[in-house]
Design an enzyme around this catalytic site. Structure first.
Site, PDB file in Angstrom:
ATOM      1  N   GLY A  55       8.035  -4.467  -3.030  1.00 36.23           N
ATOM      2  CA  GLY A  55       9.325  -5.597  -3.253  1.00 36.23           C
ATOM      3  C   GLY A  55      10.210  -4.616  -3.453  1.00 36.23           C
ATOM      4  N   GLY A  94      14.870  -5.449  -4.206  1.00 40.00           N
ATOM      5  CA  GLY A  94      15.160  -6.182  -4.774  1.00 40.00           C
ATOM      6  C   GLY A  94      16.895  -6.180  -5.440  1.00 40.00           C
ATOM      7  N   GLY A  95      17.577  -6.591  -4.870  1.00 39.90           N
ATOM      8  CA  GLY A  95      19.304  -6.375  -5.722  1.00 39.90           C
ATOM      9  C   GLY A  95      19.689  -4.944  -6.688  1.00 39.90           C
ATOM     10  N   GLN A  96      18.633  -4.868  -7.254  1.00 43.01           N
ATOM     11  CA  GLN A  96      18.125  -3.930  -8.451  1.00 43.01           C
ATOM     12  C   GLN A  96      18.082  -2.321  -7.759  1.00 43.01           C
ATOM     13  OE1 GLN A  96      17.535  -5.369 -12.152  1.00 43.01           O
ATOM     14  NE2 GLN A  96      17.190  -7.091 -12.202  1.00 43.01           N
ATOM     15  N   GLY A  97      17.033  -2.685  -7.079  1.00 43.44           N
ATOM     16  CA  GLY A  97      16.066  -1.801  -6.506  1.00 43.44           C
ATOM     17  C   GLY A  97      14.683  -2.131  -6.214  1.00 43.44           C
ATOM     18  N   VAL A 143      10.784  -1.822  -6.395  1.00 38.92           N
ATOM     19  CA  VAL A 143      10.048  -2.030  -7.024  1.00 38.92           C
ATOM     20  C   VAL A 143       8.895  -1.326  -6.915  1.00 38.92           C
ATOM     21  CG1 VAL A 143       8.714  -3.877  -8.390  1.00 38.92           C
ATOM     22  CG2 VAL A 143      10.540  -4.500  -7.532  1.00 38.92           C
ATOM     23  N   LYS A 195       9.536  -0.878 -12.581  1.00 38.50           N
ATOM     24  CA  LYS A 195      11.032  -1.148 -11.764  1.00 38.50           C
ATOM     25  C   LYS A 195      11.803  -1.005 -13.051  1.00 38.50           C
ATOM     26  CE  LYS A 195      12.379  -6.131 -10.508  1.00 38.50           C
ATOM     27  NZ  LYS A 195      12.504  -7.443 -10.413  1.00 38.50           N
ATOM     28  N   ASP A 235      19.029 -15.251 -13.137  1.00 33.14           N
ATOM     29  CA  ASP A 235      18.459 -14.322 -10.936  1.00 33.14           C
ATOM     30  C   ASP A 235      18.203 -15.420 -10.745  1.00 33.14           C
ATOM     31  OD1 ASP A 235      19.425 -13.660  -8.920  1.00 33.14           O
ATOM     32  OD2 ASP A 235      18.710 -12.151  -9.508  1.00 33.14           O
TER      33      ASP A 235
END
Ligand SMILES: *[C@@H]1O[C@H](CO)[C@@H](O)[C@H](O)[C@H]1NC(C)=O
Ligand SMILES: *[C@@H]1O[C@H](CO)[C@@H](O)[C@H](O)[C@H]1NC(C)=O
Ligand SMILES: *[C@@H]1O[C@H](CO)[C@@H](O)[C@H](O)[C@H]1NC(C)=O
Ligand SMILES: *[C@@H]1O[C@H](CO)[C@@H](O)[C@H](O)[C@H]1NC(C)=O
Ligand SMILES: *[C@@H]1O[C@H](CO)[C@@H](O)[C@H](O)[C@H]1NC(C)=O
Ligand SMILES: *[C@@H]1O[C@H](CO)[C@@H](O)[C@H](O)[C@H]1NC(C)=O
Ligand SMILES: *[C@@H]1O[C@H](CO)[C@@H](O)[C@H](O)[C@H]1NC(C)=O
Ligand SMILES: *[C@@H]1O[C@H](CO)[C@@H](O)[C@H](O)[C@H]1NC(C)=O
Length: 703
Positions: A428, A430-433, A435, A449, A545
């Site tokens: 996965g 996401g915006g944060q990087g 996974v 994560k 979020d």
């Protein structure tokens, strides 16, 4: 033989080329194409012009060739009596030098002590004011008191006095006009028209001075001569007039605002030109931009200056390389030399090839500098190493703090679990990087994560936050198992949830039907998780979020909300960016308050409910292919009670109970999406409502 001739020819061309180009540059046009640019020896630059279509309106010049020398006449178009003879025009300063023939005089008749007077009213046809910077009002005589009067300029009134009691009490030949033989006075701006008045003074300074004169004239033009006091000498000598400077300007509708032309009908036709307002009278002038010269009033009139050809104005050392470019030039020292090339006399100095004394000095300094540099680098490395040791010690401290509460993983453990963070383990992003999915030695599957980079000052806070999050133990929340502190950006280790996200369930394969019961359950369990986190812990935690992609599903479709505490582990501005990334969920109130609250979560949750009801994404493409925000389009449809049209067709039914349930969920979603945060329900209220609906659904449809 032919070869030699060809060579000579070639040489000749090479030698001639600079001469030819110099010639071309010197004769750039100043008038419109096909128009004469001279009257006699006087250059007539556009906007001035002679003949049909050669001038801009108001700048017409008549070349009168009836006399021995041709005369350029201004204002003939107004009336022949207004004739003013032109001396020259300056296109850069907006000045025109003309002859002023109206010299006023006052002459005594010795025999009957009468006097002749010329009042000399001088006016131009309101086109060009007299330059107040370049002209002075001049009076000559020994018992002289003359005034200049302008009726337009607030009845401006100025004058000067000149006295002398004997022929040798004057300022003397070539002296300044300080009141002894002659005097002068300044004039105001906006002066188009003036009259000369004489003081009604019957006394005259004995027989040596019978005539006084007064005239508006170019400053510094007149040099006093004792003989001007005698007879009509001055008058006779200047029969053709005295020079006076006029300020011309473009004075039509177009206005100029400091370089920006407001009208496309600008007089500044050249691409490389700009305009500026004049200080004397309304209007503007045009000027070529820096690096260009010529006539800005003509299309293509401003021509690049070849600076390399006028080194007196644009210095460039003779042994440097001068390259002209459009509007500029560069001057650089050739390879093997150094120095300041922008100086005329040979400033590029040869770098010595062998190690002369000079060279050795240079080399020694270079070595010196290099040694210092190396020392500095070593020092920096030492300091960094020390800092790293300190950091490690600090980590030890936090490690201890954490280890008491949750599992702290080593970097090695995580690397082993993810096959060195292999790309195939990414499941996965996401915006944060990214996974990563990982497998620990005890066969426990984990998700790894990255958290945000932590600043030193916030490290303790961060650790406390992680400990708090790890204490959350709820069946609908993804559990934080541990953390790895050994890397710059800490890693968070979560339990692995196998069945994908609600986003995938809803939007991946739309042909698979999803029952109302499943959807209600997802909504309810998510709400339970949010409520738990908002209210039932010692300190409220905001999710920050909420979106369908952050709601995970376990094997039996149990909801596991993930990414809790984004707001505390990630700074707020980053979240707003991040949530912007997951468009469509962001509480509009957040955008101006910049504060994320429980109410923001409620808003985002409202969007998730809409996704569950409509199976449309938070930002979706409508039938016309335009992007729509789900929340906005739903609310606008709801206003006209047409929101049912947006619901997923699978949900539509004739069953009265189903219709009631759908109506109620739509109402909850609408409340969640209230623009004002305070108008939204709390998560507890939502849980209560959803639970009622779930019960109603199960009892009637036997789920
Ligand atoms: C303007 O200049 C061009 C070349 O620079 C020349 O061919 C042309 O004759 C000139 N026109 C006038 C009116 O001087
Ligand atoms: C116009 O005036 C400027 C500034 O006084 C001067 O440098 C320039 O040579 C003048 N140009 C002409 C054509 O007289
Ligand atoms: C004054 O004007 C009259 C007539 O124009 C002329 O005859 C006389 O010489 C003038 N006097 C002086 C002092 O110029
Ligand atoms: C000069 O003075 C005469 C008579 O006063 C007047 O008719 C004429 O218009 C004046 N000339 C100018 C250029 O003002
Ligand atoms: C003026 O100059 C004359 C000679 O040119 C001389 O005789 C006379 O004394 C001078 N007068 C004064 C007041 O200086
Ligand atoms: C000035 O404006 C008037 C009316 O707005 C227009 O008729 C005229 O052509 C304009 N003149 C110039 C030189 O732009
Ligand atoms: C002036 O600029 C315009 C648009 O930038 C261009 O089309 C035109 O060729 C230019 N004219 C000259 C003389 O450079
Ligand atoms: C000309 O070039 C120099 C350096 O290349 C630059 O500093 C300067 O601003 C330029 N001038 C113009 C008018 O473009």
């Amino acid at each position: 033989m032919a070869c030699v001739r060809q060579f000579l020819c070639f040489l000749l061309i090479i030698l001639m080329t600079p001469l030819l180009t110099t010639f071309a540059a010197a004769t750039s046009n100043i008038s419109l194409p096909g128009c004469p640019n001279k009257c006699g020896s006087i250059l007539i630059p556009y906007p001035f012009g002679m003949g049909n279509g050669c001038d801009r309106k108001g700048f017409e010049i008549t070349c009168d060739e009836s006399m021995t020398h041709p005369r350029a006449i201004l204002f003939r178009d107004v009336h022949p009596s207004m004739d003013v003879e032109l001396i020259n025009v300056n296109i850069t300063t907006g000045e025109a030098r003309v002859y002023n023939k109206n010299i006023s005089y006052k002459c005594f008749d010795v025999t009957n002590s009468n006097f002749n007077i010329s009042m000399g009213i001088t006016g131009l046809p309101w086109r060009f004011p007299f330059s107040y910077e370049q002209n002075k009002f001049l009076a000559i005589g020994c018992s002289t008191l003359a005034f200049i009067v302008s009726y337009r300029n607030d009845n401006y009134f100025s004058g000067c006095v000149s006295t002398c009691f004997s022929p040798n009490s004057t300022t003397g030949d070539g002296g300044s006009c300080n009141g002894m033989g002659c005097c002068q006075a300044a004039i105001p701006s906006d002066l188009y028209f003036y009259a000369v008045y004489w003081h009604d003074n019957p006394n005259y300074a004995g027989g040596f001075n019978l005539c006084s004169y007064a005239v508006l004239v170019e400053d510094d033009w007149y040099k006093f001569q004792d003989q001007d006091l005698q007879g009509l000498n001055f008058y006779k000598r200047n029969k053709n007039g005295v020079p006076v400077v006029l300020n011309w300007a473009i004075r039509d509708n177009g206005t100029c605002q400091d370089g920006l032309m407001k009208s496309h009908n600008t007089a500044c036709r050249s691409n490389h030109s700009f305009c500026y307002s004049t200080s004397n009278g309304k209007g503007y002038l045009c000027q070529c931009r820096q690096g260009y010269e010529g006539n800005p009033y003509l299309t293509g009139g401003c021509i690049d200056i070849d600076e390399c050809k006028s080194l007196d104005k644009y210095p460039c050392s003779s042994n440097a390389i001068c390259i002209n470019s459009d509007g500029n030039f560069t001057c650089s020292c050739p390879k093997g030399t150094y120095g300041n090339p922008y100086v005329n006399d040979g400033n590029c100095i040869k770098i010595p090839e062998k190690f002369s004394y000079h060279g050795r000095v240079v080399l020694a300094s270079i070595l010196g500098v290099a040694t210092i540099l190396i020392l500095v680098i070593l020092a920096v490395m030492y300091v960094q190493r020390k800092k790293r040791m300190e950091e490690k010690e600090e980590y030890q401290k936090y490690y201890q703090m954490m280890n008491d509460h949750l599992r702290v993983f080593s970097r090695k453990q995580l690397e082993n679990a993810t096959n060195n963070f292999n790309e195939t383990n990414v499941f996965g992003a996401g915006g944060q990087g990214k996974v990563y999915k990982g497998l620990l030695e005890n066969n426990l599957v984990i998700a790894i994560k990255k958290a945000r980079a932590v600043e030193e000052t916030q490290r303790e806070e961060f650790v406390n936050e992680i400990i708090l999050l790890s204490q959350i133990n709820h069946k609908n929340i993804v559990r934080l198992l541990g953390c790895c502190l050994e890397v710059n950006i800490p890693m968070l280790v979560y339990e692995f949830v196998p069945n994908g996200t609600v986003y995938q369930l809803l939007h991946r394969n739309k042909t698979i039907p999803i029952s109302l019961g499943t959807r209600l359950n997802i909504a309810w369990e998510s709400a339970v998780a949010l409520d738990y986190i908002h209210s039932s812990i010692s300190r409220s935690i905001i999710h920050g979020d909420i979106k369908s992609a952050n709601i995970l599903l376990d094997a039996d479709y149990t909801v596991k909300v993930s990414d809790f505490g984004a707001s505390s582990v990630v700074p707020v501005d980053e979240i707003i960016e991040l949530v912007h990334f997951s468009q469509g969920y962001l509480d509009p109130e957040c955008l101006y308050t910049q504060i994320i609250t429980n109410n923001s979560d409620v808003y985002s949750f409202g969007v998730v409910i809409l996704e569950l009801l409509t199976r449309k994404e938070a930002v979706y493409l409508d039938k016309k292919g335009e992007k729509q925000a789900l929340a906005t389009s739903f609310l606008s449809k709801a206003r006209t009670n047409e929101h049912h049209k947006m619901l997923d067709v699978d949900l539509l039914s004739n069953n009265g109970k189903v219709i009631e349930i759908l109506d109620k969920i739509c109402a909850i979603a609408s409340q969640c999406l209230s623009p004002k945060g305070d108008d939204r329900p709390t998560m507890s209220q939502i849980v209560e409502e959803l639970q009622k609906l779930a019960r109603l659904h199960n009892s009637t449809l036997g789920f």
